[in-house]
Design a protein around this motif. Structure first.
Motif, PDB file in Angstrom:
ATOM      1  N   UNK A  48       2.977  69.973  52.197  1.00 49.91           N
ATOM      2  CA  UNK A  48       1.976  69.608  51.630  1.00 49.91           C
ATOM      3  C   UNK A  48      -0.024  69.031  52.415  1.00 49.91           C
ATOM      4  N   UNK A  49       0.913  68.415  53.446  1.00 48.92           N
ATOM      5  CA  UNK A  49      -0.450  68.059  54.005  1.00 48.92           C
ATOM      6  C   UNK A  49      -1.134  68.070  55.319  1.00 48.92           C
ATOM      7  N   UNK A  50      -0.673  69.700  55.349  1.00 54.39           N
ATOM      8  CA  UNK A  50      -0.913  70.364  56.934  1.00 54.39           C
ATOM      9  C   UNK A  50      -2.014  70.838  56.733  1.00 54.39           C
ATOM     10  N   UNK A  51      -2.541  70.602  57.665  1.00 57.25           N
ATOM     11  CA  UNK A  51      -4.581  71.379  57.534  1.00 57.25           C
ATOM     12  C   UNK A  51      -4.781  72.489  57.501  1.00 57.25           C
ATOM     13  N   UNK A  52      -3.751  73.817  57.481  1.00 57.24           N
ATOM     14  CA  UNK A  52      -3.842  75.008  57.696  1.00 57.24           C
ATOM     15  C   UNK A  52      -3.133  74.969  55.588  1.00 57.24           C
ATOM     16  N   UNK A  53      -3.185  74.282  54.898  1.00 60.74           N
ATOM     17  CA  UNK A  53      -2.530  74.231  53.097  1.00 60.74           C
ATOM     18  C   UNK A  53      -3.910  74.936  52.394  1.00 60.74           C
ATOM     19  N   UNK A  54      -4.214  75.711  52.142  1.00 56.72           N
ATOM     20  CA  UNK A  54      -4.923  76.126  50.659  1.00 56.72           C
ATOM     21  C   UNK A  54      -4.465  76.411  49.739  1.00 56.72           C
ATOM     22  N   UNK A  65       1.352  73.064  40.884  1.00 55.67           N
ATOM     23  CA  UNK A  65       0.938  72.954  42.649  1.00 55.67           C
ATOM     24  C   UNK A  65       0.528  70.771  42.260  1.00 55.67           C
ATOM     25  N   UNK A  66       0.174  70.790  41.545  1.00 55.08           N
ATOM     26  CA  UNK A  66      -0.241  68.964  41.396  1.00 55.08           C
ATOM     27  C   UNK A  66       1.076  68.168  41.585  1.00 55.08           C
ATOM     28  N   UNK A 110      -5.396  63.848  49.244  1.00 59.97           N
ATOM     29  CA  UNK A 110      -5.387  64.967  48.957  1.00 59.97           C
ATOM     30  C   UNK A 110      -4.666  66.258  48.128  1.00 59.97           C
ATOM     31  N   UNK A 111      -4.307  65.679  46.592  1.00 61.84           N
ATOM     32  CA  UNK A 111      -4.252  66.407  45.514  1.00 61.84           C
ATOM     33  C   UNK A 111      -5.325  66.749  45.427  1.00 61.84           C
ATOM     34  N   UNK A 112      -5.684  65.597  45.234  1.00 61.57           N
ATOM     35  CA  UNK A 112      -7.832  65.600  44.426  1.00 61.57           C
ATOM     36  C   UNK A 112      -8.094  66.028  44.872  1.00 61.57           C
ATOM     37  N   UNK A 113      -8.237  65.875  46.338  1.00 59.27           N
ATOM     38  CA  UNK A 113      -9.340  66.658  47.109  1.00 59.27           C
ATOM     39  C   UNK A 113      -8.851  69.085  47.046  1.00 59.27           C
TER      40      UNK A 113
END
Length: 164
Positions: A5-11, A33-34, A59-62
């Motif tokens: 979930x925290x990976x920089x590549x996650x979209x 997802x949230x 990150x979730x709010x991002x």
């Protein structure tokens, strides 16, 4: 889970992008997802990793900002986890966004004639319950001013219960 979930590549389908409109179906599936971010934050909190709790919630709010996906009662634990992690300001911000949404809903319901308002009984109950829980949470975390404001909203909207 943290690594995924925290990976920089996650979209998440660019849902947070300005040029993307959220349709009804996407809005419903976003909840799943949230919840992944929330469950991870809760697990990290149980382990005492409060810095990680805050990072996960942030990150979730991002990915799923209020401006794109309006916060609802499922976000109450989000605010609570911020509070538990010692991030009172962030918790208050999320709690205020949630309760403001339901305050606006109540303002709409009170503008309706009693015949039309009856069609929204479930939504009225939900709005009042969220405002009440928000007040309890605010009081629990020593946000007296917010709690008092929410109590006033409840008192001002008791008439909705009587109009049924």
């Amino acid at each position: 889970t943290y690594a995924v979930l925290m990976d920089d590549g996650v979209e998440w389908g660019r849902l947070n992008a300005e040029d993307v409109n959220i349709d009804r179906e996407s809005d419903r599936t976003v909840g799943i997802m949230k919840q992944n971010y929330l469950r991870l934050a809760q697990a990290l909190g149980n382990e005492g990793k409060m810095d990680s709790v805050v990072a996960v919630l942030d990150r979730g709010l991002e990915f799923f900002p209020h401006e794109k996906i309006v916060f609802d009662y499922f976000m109450l634990p989000w605010a609570d986890n911020y509070f538990r992690a010692g991030e009172t300001e962030k918790g208050e911000e999320v709690l205020t966004m949630i309760t403001d949404r339901y305050r606006e809903d109540l303002a709409y319901y009170t503008s309706l004639s009693s015949g039309f308002a009856r069609m929204y009984n479930n939504q009225i109950d939900e709005s009042l319950a969220v405002i009440q829980r928000g007040s309890q949470m605010a009081r629990e975390y020593k946000l007296t001013e917010l709690s008092d404001e929410l109590d006033e909203v409840l008192m001002n909207n008791i008439g909705l219960m009587e109009r049924r």
